[in-house]
Structure formats: structure tokens, C-alpha cells
Design an enzyme around this catalytic site. Structure first.
Site, mmCIF file in Angstrom:
data_model
loop_
_atom_site.group_PDB
_atom_site.id
_atom_site.type_symbol
_atom_site.label_atom_id
_atom_site.label_comp_id
_atom_site.label_asym_id
_atom_site.label_seq_id
_atom_site.Cartn_x
_atom_site.Cartn_y
_atom_site.Cartn_z
ATOM 1 N N LYS A 36 11.519 13.496 -1.941
ATOM 2 C CA LYS A 36 10.695 14.413 -2.729
ATOM 3 C C LYS A 36 9.319 13.821 -2.907
ATOM 4 O O LYS A 36 9.235 12.589 -2.887
ATOM 5 C CB LYS A 36 11.306 14.709 -4.098
ATOM 6 N N TYR B 50 10.560 16.358 -10.991
ATOM 7 C CA TYR B 50 11.904 16.256 -11.594
ATOM 8 C C TYR B 50 12.059 17.287 -12.711
ATOM 9 O O TYR B 50 13.127 17.860 -12.894
ATOM 10 C CB TYR B 50 12.147 14.857 -12.172
HETATM 11 P P1 NAD Z 1 6.445 2.517 -0.683
HETATM 12 O O1 NAD Z 1 4.975 2.366 -0.663
HETATM 13 O O2 NAD Z 1 7.244 1.443 -1.334
HETATM 14 O O3 NAD Z 1 7.020 2.688 0.794
HETATM 15 C C1 NAD Z 1 6.374 3.496 1.754
HETATM 16 C C2 NAD Z 1 6.716 3.002 3.148
HETATM 17 O O4 NAD Z 1 5.990 3.771 4.104
HETATM 18 C C3 NAD Z 1 6.324 1.517 3.378
HETATM 19 O O5 NAD Z 1 7.319 0.881 4.140
HETATM 20 C C4 NAD Z 1 5.048 1.628 4.206
HETATM 21 O O6 NAD Z 1 4.857 0.513 5.055
HETATM 22 C C5 NAD Z 1 5.332 2.888 5.013
HETATM 23 N N1 NAD Z 1 4.116 3.512 5.541
HETATM 24 C C6 NAD Z 1 3.959 3.965 6.795
HETATM 25 N N2 NAD Z 1 2.742 4.466 6.982
HETATM 26 C C7 NAD Z 1 2.090 4.328 5.823
HETATM 27 C C8 NAD Z 1 0.758 4.661 5.392
HETATM 28 N N3 NAD Z 1 -0.112 5.246 6.213
HETATM 29 N N4 NAD Z 1 0.427 4.338 4.136
HETATM 30 C C9 NAD Z 1 1.301 3.784 3.269
HETATM 31 N N5 NAD Z 1 2.587 3.441 3.623
HETATM 32 C C10 NAD Z 1 2.959 3.723 4.890
HETATM 33 O O7 NAD Z 1 6.742 3.930 -1.354
HETATM 34 P P2 NAD Z 1 8.124 4.403 -1.966
HETATM 35 O O8 NAD Z 1 8.100 4.206 -3.429
HETATM 36 O O9 NAD Z 1 9.240 3.813 -1.198
HETATM 37 O O10 NAD Z 1 8.040 6.010 -1.729
HETATM 38 C C11 NAD Z 1 8.355 6.578 -0.476
HETATM 39 C C12 NAD Z 1 8.833 8.028 -0.684
HETATM 40 O O11 NAD Z 1 10.011 8.003 -1.471
HETATM 41 C C13 NAD Z 1 7.841 8.931 -1.435
HETATM 42 O O12 NAD Z 1 7.882 10.220 -0.885
HETATM 43 C C14 NAD Z 1 8.362 8.953 -2.852
HETATM 44 O O13 NAD Z 1 8.058 10.149 -3.550
HETATM 45 C C15 NAD Z 1 9.862 8.831 -2.607
HETATM 46 N N6 NAD Z 1 10.571 8.222 -3.741
HETATM 47 C C16 NAD Z 1 11.659 8.843 -4.237
HETATM 48 C C17 NAD Z 1 12.345 8.299 -5.303
HETATM 49 C C18 NAD Z 1 13.582 8.973 -5.825
HETATM 50 O O14 NAD Z 1 14.120 8.525 -6.839
HETATM 51 N N7 NAD Z 1 14.092 9.995 -5.163
HETATM 52 C C19 NAD Z 1 11.898 7.123 -5.873
HETATM 53 C C20 NAD Z 1 10.788 6.492 -5.341
HETATM 54 C C21 NAD Z 1 10.129 7.051 -4.271
#
Ligand code: NAD
Length: 366
Positions: free
Chosen positions: A134, A219
Site C-alpha cells: 500500500k 489505513y
Molecule cells: P525502504 O526505503 O525501507 O525500502 C525501499 C526499498 O526499495 C529499498 O530496498 C530500496 O533500495 C529500494 N529502491 C529501489 N529503487 C529505489 C529508489 N529509486 N528510491 C528509493 N528506494 C529504492 O521503504 P519501506 O519502508 O520498506 O517501504 C516500501 C513499501 O512498503 C512502501 O510502498 C510502503 O508504503 C510499504 N510499507 C508497508 C507497510 C505495511 O505495514 N503494510 C509498512 C511499511 C512500508
């Protein structure tokens, strides 16, 4: 049992024959895992992917089998931490090679929001089922294209709405459906936190699409829908921006109302600028449910008009979610409202909230 590759090699004689057999491969691409586990590859090995991978260690019906990353050093770490074969890691450039990996049933996109659209569509074209985090996209148009691509490819599309698999939330929904709350009279939903690093992608519009609303306000939107069992017919919203420097590109704090056909109004709020802001309160004419915390990683806590709630908090939400989704994909079990279409409904509401803010709080009809 033979794998698809064994089967194709037997027919074609060598790996070089595989492209010639692509039509056969595509019909067989969705074959169930021989051991009845959903074999999943995570795309974007960031912090949430790591949480999902950790949770999947306890799954019975789903198994992590690979990853897609732009950081080669993660292959060693992830392989040893999660017991994943190093041969099943891919770079973003090599993403399409997943098509020829018969040991992958589903791709789980955990990239920054604006990248969901591209990778969901590319995964669907490979004939893999897709789970997408999401918010499913950064626009209604993108969400519609993602749904169409999955439909065309004959693959499932689910959004990572983990609360629908979480016991307290499931009990709230059960009570509402069973009429134990009576006629729903009001919903109050809020969720937010103080965001840290000013340079993170979440504060950049090009990658995040929006701010707190897209990240955690979603949410509350989803909760107002599962708390009422209705779809909103109007929206009105306002934004407060107390730190215009940090939140130059994305929204900081938004309050909004969702009006439902029954006349119920959900009053909601989200923020990126303070903590201790997480609650879902659903009140009917016969009773109520209050969850607080209501959306974080848990444990979720709650009470109803009958007293304190006490449900299983022993598993990570993502363990329930991935076992649940495996049941939907492998065993055809009905999903608890987490399809791409559900994601699209939330995207339309997000769009209306931004439109209302831009129009000075005007009521937007849906
Ligand atoms: P994060 O920054 O920790 O991870 C993002 C990943 O994408 C990293 O591995 C990064 O290297 C990669 N990536 C590839 N291309 C990129 C770019 N151009 N710029 C930045 N990163 C790039 O983020 P996250 O917290 O893991 O979030 C990722 C997704 O998961 C989002 O869509 C977020 O909304 C979702 N999320 C959902 C929940 C949930 O509870 N359902 C919780 C946290 C995050």
C-alpha cells in the site's frame, strides 16, 4: 513431482529449447507449488521487505524463495538470514528472468510507492501472481492499469492490507457483520507518526506520490470502509502544514470526513509530524469497538461494550497475511477484501481528499 523446468527439458531436450515452448510455459506458469506452498519473491529488499521475510519464517503455506535488489551485497546477507538460494536473487535489470524460474509463484512488490505500477505490470506480464504494498499506486489511473494488466495476464493482484488478516480487526469486522454493534452511528479513525530523516523517499513527491495520507492515512480510509461495510459517497478535507520546509513536497497533517450512504460520517486524521496518534473507534446503537493501537505492527489492543478484547498476538501480522494470501492463491479461498479493486477504491478516496483540500475544503461527491 517434476518441476516445470524438468518437464520442459524432458520435452525439449535442452534449456535452449525453452523460448520455443513459451506458449506451453505461459499456460503452466501458474501451476501450484508441488509442496502446496506459495513461493514468493520480494522486490525491493528494504525495511518492510525484511519484516515480511522475517514473518514468513513462521508461515505454513507461504515461503520466501528469492529477492530482487539493486544492492548485490544484500544477496549474501539475505541468503544466510532467510535461507534463500543465492541463485534466486535478481537485479532490477534482470527482473524479467523471473519468468523462466518455475519455482516462483508470486512476486511481492515492496518498493517505494511510485514504482509499484511499473513492477506490478512487469510481474503480471511474466505470468506471476502479484502482491503489492500500500498505497497500490500514486494515482487512480495507475491503479486501473495495474488491475487491467493482471486481469489480462490471468494472475491475481492483492494489496498488502495486513489488518484484514489480524485477529482484533477481524473480530471488529465479525461483530459489525453479525449486528452486535447495531446500526453503525459513527467512526473515528486516526493514524500518524513523526517522520525522521528529511531526505527519505517518503518526503519526495516523485517517489511517494503524497505524504502522510498515502502512507498511513490510507489505513484510516480502509478502516472506515471495513468498520461500516459501506462505500463513501462524499469527502471533505483540510490540511495543516506546520513545517512547510520539511513537508515542502508532501502533505503533513490532514483531517477529513467520509460520508456514507446510511448517513454515517467517519471522522479521520493523519500526520507525519507527531507521535501517539493511532486509534479506530466504531460506535453503533447497540455497542462499540475501540482499537488502540489499531494499525501498527502490534500488539493491537482493544475493548468493546462487553469489556477488554483478548485475541492471539503471538504471530507477526505478515505471517497471518502471507498464509492467508497463499490460501487465496493456491486454494481459491475468498480473500478478505484485499484485491487490487479494493486498493483502487482507496486510491479514489485519496484522490477526492486531495481535490477537496485543493478546493479549500469543498465537499467532493464520489
Ligand atoms: P525502504 O526505503 O525501507 O525500502 C525501499 C526499498 O526499495 C529499498 O530496498 C530500496 O533500495 C529500494 N529502491 C529501489 N529503487 C529505489 C529508489 N529509486 N528510491 C528509493 N528506494 C529504492 O521503504 P519501506 O519502508 O520498506 O517501504 C516500501 C513499501 O512498503 C512502501 O510502498 C510502503 O508504503 C510499504 N510499507 C508497508 C507497510 C505495511 O505495514 N503494510 C509498512 C511499511 C512500508
Amino acid at each position: 513431482m517434476k518441476s516445470r523446468r524438468d518437464f520442459l527439458l524432458e520435452l525439449g531436450g535442452s534449456a535452449f529449447s525453452l523460448p520455443l515452448l513459451s506458449s506451453l510455459a505461459s499456460t503452466e506458469a501458474q501451476a501450484l507449488a508441488p509442496d502446496k506452498q506459495l513461493r514468493v519473491v520480494l522486490v525491493g529488499l528494504g525495511s518492510y521487505a525484511e519484516r515480511v521475510a522475517t514473518a514468513m519464517k513462521d508461515c505454513k503455506k507461504a515461503r520466501l524463495v528469492g529477492g530482487v535488489t539493486g544492492t548485490p551485497s544484500k544477496i549474501d546477507t539475505w541468503s544466510s538470514k532467510f535461507g534463500v538460494d543465492k541463485a534466486n536473487f535478481y537485479s532490477y535489470k534482470d527482473f524479467e528472468k523471473l519468468k523462466d524460474n518455475p519455482d516462483v509463484d508470486a512476486v511481492y512488490v515492496t518498493l517505494p510507492n511510485s514504482m509499484h505500477h511499473e513492477y506490478v505490470i512487469r510481474a503480471a506480464k511474466m505470468g506471476k501472481h502479484v502482491i503489492c504494498e500500500k498505497p497500490m499506486s500514486v494515482s487512480v489511473k495507475q491503479a486501473e492499469e495495474m488491475i487491467a494488466a493482471c486481469k489480462k495476464a490471468g494472475v491475481k493482484l492483492y494489496i498488502g492490507y495486513r489488518m484484514h488478516f489480524e485477529p482484533y480487526t477481524r473480530e471488529l469486522i465479525r461483530m459489525r457483520k453479525a449486528g452486535e454493534l447495531g446500526k453503525i452511528m459513527h467512526v473515528n479513525a486516526y493514524f500518524g507518526f513523526k517522520s525522521g530523516d528529511p531526505n527519505q523517499w517518503r518526503l519526495k513527491k516523485a517517489l511517494a506520490g503524497g505524504g502522510a495520507l498515502m502512507d498511513v492515512g490510507i489505513y484510516c480510509i480502509n478502516a472506515a470502509r471495513y468498520a461500516t461495510g459501506e462505500e463513501p459517497v462524499w469527502i471533505s478535507a483540510e490540511e495543516a502544514k506546520t513545517d512547510p520546509v520539511k513537508f515542502k513536497e508532501v502533505d503533513e497533517t490532514i483531517t477529513w470526513q467520509m460520508g456514507f450512504p446510511s448517513g454515517v460520517i467517519a471522522s479521520c486524521a493523519t500526520t507525519y509530524n507527531f507521535n501517539n496518534f493511532e486509534r479506530l473507534y466504531v460506535v453503533g446503537d447497540k455497542g462499540f469497538v475501540e482499537l488502540s493501537p489499531a494499525y501498527g505492527y502490534g500488539p493491537i489492543k482493544g475493548r468493546t461494550h462487553k469489556g477488554e478484547m483478548s485475541w492471539d498476538t503471538s504471530k507477526m501480522h505478515q505471517t497471518w497475511q502471507m498464509d492467508g494470501l497463499a490460501d487465496c492463491i493456491l486454494n481459491g479461498k475468498p480473500d478478505p477484501n484485499v484485491t487490487g479493486e479494493e486498493g483502487l477504491k482507496d486510491m479514489k478516496i485519496i484522490d477526492a481528499i486531495y481535490k477537496s483540500i485543493a478546493a479549500g475544503g469543498k465537499k467532493i461527491m464520489l
